[in-house]
Design a protein around this motif. Structure first.
Motif, PDB file in Angstrom:
ATOM      1  N   ASN A 141       0.824  -1.214   0.000  1.00  0.00           N
ATOM      2  CA  ASN A 141       0.000   0.000   0.000  1.00  0.00           C
ATOM      3  C   ASN A 141       0.856   1.262   0.000  1.00  0.00           C
ATOM      4  N   SER A 142       2.172   1.087  -0.209  1.00  0.00           N
ATOM      5  CA  SER A 142       3.083   2.234  -0.241  1.00  0.00           C
ATOM      6  C   SER A 142       4.204   1.930  -1.228  1.00  0.00           C
ATOM      7  N   CYS A 143       5.295   2.681  -1.139  1.00  0.00           N
ATOM      8  CA  CYS A 143       6.416   2.490  -2.063  1.00  0.00           C
ATOM      9  C   CYS A 143       7.249   1.251  -1.736  1.00  0.00           C
ATOM     10  N   ASN A 144       6.885   0.503  -0.702  1.00  0.00           N
ATOM     11  CA  ASN A 144       7.704  -0.635  -0.295  1.00  0.00           C
ATOM     12  C   ASN A 144       7.814  -1.712  -1.365  1.00  0.00           C
ATOM     13  N   THR A 163       2.646   3.587  -5.361  1.00  0.00           N
ATOM     14  CA  THR A 163       1.248   3.918  -5.084  1.00  0.00           C
ATOM     15  C   THR A 163       1.045   4.133  -3.589  1.00  0.00           C
ATOM     16  N   ALA A 164      -0.058   4.768  -3.255  1.00  0.00           N
ATOM     17  CA  ALA A 164      -0.458   4.951  -1.853  1.00  0.00           C
ATOM     18  C   ALA A 164      -1.919   4.523  -1.728  1.00  0.00           C
ATOM     19  N   ILE A 165      -2.154   3.541  -0.878  1.00  0.00           N
ATOM     20  CA  ILE A 165      -3.500   2.999  -0.686  1.00  0.00           C
ATOM     21  C   ILE A 165      -3.808   3.010   0.808  1.00  0.00           C
ATOM     22  N   SER A 166      -4.962   3.493   1.182  1.00  0.00           N
ATOM     23  CA  SER A 166      -5.316   3.518   2.598  1.00  0.00           C
ATOM     24  C   SER A 166      -5.335   2.093   3.138  1.00  0.00           C
ATOM     25  N   PRO A 167      -4.989   1.895   4.416  1.00  0.00           N
ATOM     26  CA  PRO A 167      -5.014   0.538   4.994  1.00  0.00           C
ATOM     27  C   PRO A 167      -6.350  -0.160   4.813  1.00  0.00           C
ATOM     28  N   LYS A 168      -7.452   0.583   4.964  1.00  0.00           N
ATOM     29  CA  LYS A 168      -8.785  -0.020   4.821  1.00  0.00           C
ATOM     30  C   LYS A 168      -8.999  -0.550   3.408  1.00  0.00           C
ATOM     31  N   ASP A 169      -8.642   0.250   2.400  1.00  0.00           N
ATOM     32  CA  ASP A 169      -8.790  -0.204   1.011  1.00  0.00           C
ATOM     33  C   ASP A 169      -7.792  -1.308   0.678  1.00  0.00           C
ATOM     34  N   PHE A 170      -6.624  -1.233   1.276  1.00  0.00           N
ATOM     35  CA  PHE A 170      -5.606  -2.252   0.993  1.00  0.00           C
ATOM     36  C   PHE A 170      -6.043  -3.614   1.512  1.00  0.00           C
ATOM     37  N   ILE A 171      -6.669  -3.644   2.667  1.00  0.00           N
ATOM     38  CA  ILE A 171      -7.201  -4.905   3.202  1.00  0.00           C
ATOM     39  C   ILE A 171      -8.225  -5.489   2.240  1.00  0.00           C
ATOM     40  N   LYS A 172      -9.081  -4.624   1.694  1.00  0.00           N
ATOM     41  CA  LYS A 172     -10.073  -5.087   0.706  1.00  0.00           C
ATOM     42  C   LYS A 172      -9.370  -5.698  -0.505  1.00  0.00           C
ATOM     43  N   LEU A 173      -8.353  -5.007  -1.000  1.00  0.00           N
ATOM     44  CA  LEU A 173      -7.618  -5.471  -2.172  1.00  0.00           C
ATOM     45  C   LEU A 173      -6.998  -6.846  -1.913  1.00  0.00           C
ATOM     46  N   CYS A 174      -6.342  -7.000  -0.774  1.00  0.00           N
ATOM     47  CA  CYS A 174      -5.666  -8.260  -0.462  1.00  0.00           C
ATOM     48  C   CYS A 174      -6.656  -9.390  -0.213  1.00  0.00           C
ATOM     49  N   ARG A 175      -7.777  -9.075   0.423  1.00  0.00           N
ATOM     50  CA  ARG A 175      -8.774 -10.096   0.739  1.00  0.00           C
ATOM     51  C   ARG A 175      -9.416 -10.646  -0.526  1.00  0.00           C
ATOM     52  N   ASP A 241       2.333   1.729   7.681  1.00  0.00           N
ATOM     53  CA  ASP A 241       1.607   2.921   8.131  1.00  0.00           C
ATOM     54  C   ASP A 241       2.233   4.197   7.578  1.00  0.00           C
ATOM     55  N   ASP A 242       2.952   4.089   6.452  1.00  0.00           N
ATOM     56  CA  ASP A 242       3.498   5.275   5.781  1.00  0.00           C
ATOM     57  C   ASP A 242       2.380   6.167   5.247  1.00  0.00           C
ATOM     58  N   VAL A 243       1.317   5.545   4.739  1.00  0.00           N
ATOM     59  CA  VAL A 243       0.226   6.291   4.111  1.00  0.00           C
ATOM     60  C   VAL A 243      -0.716   6.864   5.167  1.00  0.00           C
ATOM     61  N   ALA A 244      -1.077   6.029   6.124  1.00  0.00           N
ATOM     62  CA  ALA A 244      -1.965   6.433   7.224  1.00  0.00           C
ATOM     63  C   ALA A 244      -1.778   5.441   8.360  1.00  0.00           C
ATOM     64  N   SER A 245      -2.179   5.828   9.567  1.00  0.00           N
ATOM     65  CA  SER A 245      -2.060   4.923  10.706  1.00  0.00           C
ATOM     66  C   SER A 245      -2.934   3.685  10.469  1.00  0.00           C
ATOM     67  N   VAL A 246      -2.471   2.562  10.995  1.00  0.00           N
ATOM     68  CA  VAL A 246      -3.171   1.296  10.789  1.00  0.00           C
ATOM     69  C   VAL A 246      -3.775   0.852  12.120  1.00  0.00           C
ATOM     70  N   PRO A 247      -5.101   0.845  12.240  1.00  0.00           N
ATOM     71  CA  PRO A 247      -5.744   0.416  13.492  1.00  0.00           C
ATOM     72  C   PRO A 247      -5.407  -1.031  13.836  1.00  0.00           C
ATOM     73  N   TYR A 248      -5.446  -1.324  15.101  1.00  0.00           N
ATOM     74  CA  TYR A 248      -5.102  -2.659  15.599  1.00  0.00           C
ATOM     75  C   TYR A 248      -5.920  -3.749  14.916  1.00  0.00           C
ATOM     76  N   GLN A 249      -7.216  -3.516  14.742  1.00  0.00           N
ATOM     77  CA  GLN A 249      -8.084  -4.541  14.163  1.00  0.00           C
ATOM     78  C   GLN A 249      -7.691  -4.874  12.730  1.00  0.00           C
TER      79      GLN A 249
END
Length: 310
Positions: A141-144, A163-175, A241-249
């Motif tokens: 979800n980042s330049c990594n 690219t930069a993808i929010s953690p919430k959207d990235f979880i959707k993409l991976c799932r 969490d380069d793009v945004a903070s990642v909640p614990y859940q």
């Protein structure tokens, strides 16, 4: 006479002269380490701060550059430290009677468009030789992802480069990766990212910011082309969490994915989950670093090869 190249493959494949490593610091250690693993022979080390009686941990002699004159006419030298111009000046001064081919760790920076010191790019040649998988697809979800390919010296097989993808959207993409890769990306809008105007593409209900692009059409075309190269058999997910903070859940959900994965955290500190890698904001603790061999922080090659889990 001194010739200069940054082409590691050409340096080793097209020339046969004896090899010396210039420098006795951390970077020279890792160049030596990988040359040994790749069974590449070298004569020893060159350093101005030596009395010629010191041996490296690999049992190779360290000599002063003045010792080269009158001994070997044609040699290859690998410069490993970040004082490239200074090192070459010293070779001109001390070893002017030799014909020298210097391998220098200077490579073009994608963002600044200038050549900079990058020891990890130089080491990528050796890591590539040791890589066990054929064509891993880093989805991040980042330049990594882009840096992982650069570090390992392999062809990119992922649309998530720069690219930069929010953690919430990235979880959707991976799932639901296959589902999202089945859609064509469309341009959505422009946004401000790190103070710069950047294009945003949309795939179904997720948004992807092209963090280093100012051309919307090229960015969308790139995604749609590279999504066809994804290797489902060698997937690796990297969330940060380069793009945004990642909640614990979200971290907890991500850590349970069956695909090989890691979470790179600069800010949050979570425990009792596998695949957590803690980065720093310094130049010695993240995938982006160029002045310091990655292995001092994390063995990406060993992890990708399945030599360990964490």
């Amino acid at each position: 006479m001194i010739q200069i190249t940054n082409d590691v493959g050409k340096f080793f494949k097209e020339y046969i002269e004896p090899i010396y490593i210039y420098g006795i610091g951390n970077s020279s250690y890792w160049v030596s380490y990988y040359m040994r693993k790749c069974q590449i022979e070298w004569e020893g080390y060159i350093a101005t701060e030596t009395n010629d009686n010191v041996c490296d941990v690999f049992g190779k002699k360290i000599i002063h550059p003045s010792r080269l004159n009158g001994q070997i006419r044609k040699i290859r030298i690998i410069i490993t430290d970040n004082k490239v111009a200074e090192d070459i000046d010293k070779l001109h001064w001390y070893a002017d009677h030799n014909t020298i081919l210097c391998l220098v760790p200077l490579y073009k920076d994608y963002i600044r468009r200038i050549k900079i010191y990058d020891i990890n790019k130089q080491l990528s040649y050796f890591r590539n030789k040791q890589l066990k998988c054929i064509s891993p697809s880093f989805i991040s979800n980042s330049c990594n992802a882009g840096f992982a390919y650069r570090i390992l010296g392999i062809k990119r097989a992922s649309p998530t480069i720069n690219t930069a993808i929010s953690p919430k959207d990235f979880i959707k993409l991976c799932r639901n990766l296959d589902e999202y890769l089945g859609y064509e990306m469309e341009f959505s809008h422009w946004t401000l990212f790190n103070g710069e105007r950047r294009p945003v593409g949309k795939v179904k209900d997720i948004e992807i910011v092209f963090a280093h692009s100012d051309n919307a059409q090229e960015s969308v075309l790139y995604w749609n082309r590279k999504k066809e190269t994804v290797n489902r058999n060698e997937l690796i997910y990297i969330m940060s969490d380069d793009v945004a903070s990642v909640p614990y859940q979200l971290v907890k959900e991500f850590s349970q994915f069956p695909v090989k994965h890691m979470v790179v955290l600069r800010n949050g500190v979570y425990t009792n989950m596998k695949g957590l890698l803690f980065a720093t904001n310094s130049n010695t603790g993240h995938f982006h670093m160029r002045n310091y061999a990655l292995e001092n922080w994390f063995d990406l090659l060993g992890w990708v090869n399945g030599e360990f889990e964490f």
